[in-house]
Design an enzyme around this catalytic site. Structure first.
Site, PDB file in Angstrom:
ATOM      1  N   ALA A 111      38.792  36.742  30.946  1.00  0.00           N
ATOM      2  CA  ALA A 111      40.136  36.357  30.497  1.00  0.00           C
ATOM      3  C   ALA A 111      40.176  36.156  28.973  1.00  0.00           C
ATOM      4  O   ALA A 111      39.176  35.705  28.407  1.00  0.00           O
ATOM      5  CB  ALA A 111      40.571  35.072  31.192  1.00  0.00           C
ATOM      6  N   GLY A 113      41.488  39.239  28.883  1.00  0.00           N
ATOM      7  CA  GLY A 113      41.462  40.632  29.328  1.00  0.00           C
ATOM      8  C   GLY A 113      41.395  41.678  28.227  1.00  0.00           C
ATOM      9  O   GLY A 113      41.579  42.861  28.495  1.00  0.00           O
ATOM     10  N   ARG A 138      42.939  30.589  33.966  1.00  0.00           N
ATOM     11  CA  ARG A 138      42.991  31.737  33.049  1.00  0.00           C
ATOM     12  C   ARG A 138      43.080  33.081  33.797  1.00  0.00           C
ATOM     13  O   ARG A 138      43.176  34.133  33.174  1.00  0.00           O
ATOM     14  CB  ARG A 138      41.744  31.726  32.139  1.00  0.00           C
ATOM     15  CG  ARG A 138      41.813  30.615  31.089  1.00  0.00           C
ATOM     16  CD  ARG A 138      40.512  30.441  30.338  1.00  0.00           C
ATOM     17  NE  ARG A 138      40.078  31.566  29.543  1.00  0.00           N
ATOM     18  CZ  ARG A 138      40.520  31.879  28.332  1.00  0.00           C
ATOM     19  NH1 ARG A 138      41.446  31.127  27.755  1.00  0.00           N
ATOM     20  NH2 ARG A 138      40.058  32.923  27.678  1.00  0.00           N
ATOM     21  N   ASP A 178      30.840  38.769  27.588  1.00  0.00           N
ATOM     22  CA  ASP A 178      31.520  38.373  26.350  1.00  0.00           C
ATOM     23  C   ASP A 178      31.606  36.847  26.437  1.00  0.00           C
ATOM     24  O   ASP A 178      32.590  36.290  26.905  1.00  0.00           O
ATOM     25  CB  ASP A 178      32.914  39.026  26.304  1.00  0.00           C
ATOM     26  CG  ASP A 178      33.613  38.759  24.989  1.00  0.00           C
ATOM     27  OD1 ASP A 178      32.933  38.721  23.952  1.00  0.00           O
ATOM     28  OD2 ASP A 178      34.847  38.588  25.002  1.00  0.00           O
ATOM     29  N   CYS A 231      32.042  35.808  19.569  1.00  0.00           N
ATOM     30  CA  CYS A 231      32.848  35.859  18.347  1.00  0.00           C
ATOM     31  C   CYS A 231      32.412  34.721  17.427  1.00  0.00           C
ATOM     32  O   CYS A 231      33.227  34.023  16.846  1.00  0.00           O
ATOM     33  CB  CYS A 231      34.343  35.816  18.653  1.00  0.00           C
ATOM     34  SG  CYS A 231      34.900  34.308  19.427  1.00  0.00           S
TER      35      CYS A 231
END
Ligand code: SAM
Length: 441
Positions: A111, A113, A138, A178, A231
């Site tokens: 999420a 997405g 989410r 991720d 990130c």
């Protein structure tokens, strides 16, 4: 923007002579980007509908920079799923993953997405996208983005990574992690990420990331690809996690990420800083040794016998044969992906394939999601409206619009050739079926 002192010290140490350029970037607006969705829209078509020019980013062939003064979410092509709003460097992880049509791909932390819809675009309806999100609140945004982008071949689940991956051992050709992280690459866009940052948070993220990778590797076939991305800039959460993972897993090796933007990390992985044209990402690509087993333990789901009223709806509305594997749950009809699927029970699956519609008094009441997977040529009737037409704005507000009085029955509504919804025509009008939750006022 006040940065935590400890973060400043760490970045000075990490970047050395490049540190001033890094800190200068905090005086500038963040990079913004969109990612085109080729199954629904061509680049030529998208360019014609946007009031600014698109400049390619170095992180994915589908990723483009957009000017920072544009309200991306207000463009009709956004609502039609012609593109996804995605920070440019975030598109790099799926470049590393390199999903191929026909493969089974797991996006374990999916999420809202961004990466799942990028994988979906690259699979182009062939193979399987399994998008999992552990935080149940989410999942709905994930589902809505998958639907908007017209992805037919997805399963969406809400599982703990360990439960999902031990339930599907060796099932996937490629797995993306991720991972939830300390979000240092979000600092320029979201001040809350700065408030949440602390050295303790970085440490606890690294522990959690390694645990997620430990689960993820179980779901990967021998010979498969595992991509880990974050990130954040922290070495503890990036290089540190990969090194710790490789220490425990001699069956994995780091391979070239295939990302051209950014700079090398651990020789073959990639780091992206604002000086490289993105807000910040790290991606490492790992290959598991061995050969993929040829035979599959699973088979394609068995289709139900499609009731005549569903067949009639399909023939009256579309020009293509029914795709996927027809299935039903209660009064709802679905089209499952036509691929070998495991038993879904116990995996907290929130959607498999796409919703076709519901039975209402012996007729089919079709679903918005079904129309979003199609192109105008697939429809018997489609109203193609221009992105700047008042009729389109009225449709997106949920209003009834004029249609030819020759038209009757269900018709899609497209913006510049990209389907954005549907309605039912009769007596010179199209009755609006655009979902209430999506209406634009
Ligand atoms: N891949 C997404 C995208 O491109 O839109 C972004 C994913 S975000 C970086 C990380 C996700 O991991 C969040 O949705 C978060 O809810 C989820 N998450 C949080 N804790 C987790 C855990 N322990 N295991 C797996 N996922 C977790």
């Amino acid at each position: 923007m006040e940065l935590p002192q400890e973060f400043v010290e760490r970045m000075k140490e990490q970047l050395q002579e490049e540190a001033p350029a890094f800190f200068d970037s905090y005086q500038k607006p963040p990079f913004r980007g969109i990612r085109i969705n080729p199954p629904k829209c061509t680049l030529e078509n998208l360019k014609k509908s946007l009031p600014f020019s698109l400049v390619q980013t170095p992180f994915s062939p589908l990723s483009y920079y957009v000017p920072d003064d544009q309200k991306i979410g207000s463009f009709p092509m956004y609502h039609a799923g012609a593109f996804y709003s995605q920070e440019p460097s975030a598109s790099s992880a799926v470049t590393a993953l390199s999903p191929q049509p026909g493969e089974r791909i797991l996006d374990l932390c999916a999420a809202p997405g961004g990466k799942s819809t990028q994988i979906g675009a690259l699979l182009n309806g062939k193979g399987l996208l399994w998008s999992n999100e552990v935080v149940s609140s989410r999942v709905s945004i994930l589902l809505s983005n998958i639907e908007r982008m017209g992805i037919r071949n997805a399963v969406i689940s809400n599982c703990e990574p360990e439960h999902l991956c031990t339930s599907l051992p060796g099932f996937f050709d490629r797995v993306l992690v991720d991972a939830p992280c300390s979000g240092e690459g979000m600092f320029r866009r979201d001040p809350r990420a700065i408030e949440e940052w602390s050295p303790e948070h970085v440490k606890s993220c690294a522990v959690r990331q390694l645990a997620i990778l430990e689960s993820a590797q179980k779901a990967l076939t021998p010979g498969g690809i595992l991509v880990y991305s974050t990130c954040t800039f922290s070495e503890e959460e990036n290089e540190g996690v990969i090194e710790a993972f490789l220490k425990n897993h001699s069956e994995f090796e780091l391979v070239d990420s295939g990302i051209s933007g950014g700079r090398p990390a651990l020789t073959k992985a990639r780091r992206i800083y604002p000086m490289d044209g993105g807000e910040g990402h790290f991606a490492a690509k790992l290959k598991k040794s061995g050969e993929k087993a040829v035979e599959s333990l699973f088979s394609e789901p068995k289709p139900i016998k499609v009731p005549n009223f569903v067949k009639k709806f399909w023939e009256d509305t579309f020009t293509i044969p029914m795709f996927g594997v027809p299935a039903s749950v209660g009064d709802q009809f679905l089209l499952l992906p036509k691929v070998p699927l495991p038993i879904l029970k116990g995996l907290n699956v929130r959607r498999a394939g796409i919703l076709l519609g519901k039975e209402r008094k012996g007729r089919l009441e079709p679903e918005h999601a079904l129309f979003m997977t199609l192109t105008p040529e697939n429809l018997q009737h489609c109203l193609v409206l221009s992105h700047d037409s008042p009729e389109l704005k009225a449709f997106l507000r949920g209003e009834q619009i004029l249609a030819s009085d020759q038209l009757s029955g269900y018709a899609a509504v497209a913006v510049d050739g990209v389907i954005t919804g549907f309605g039912k025509c009769s007596g010179g009008f199209l009755k609006n079926h655009y979902p209430k939750g999506l209406r634009v006022h």
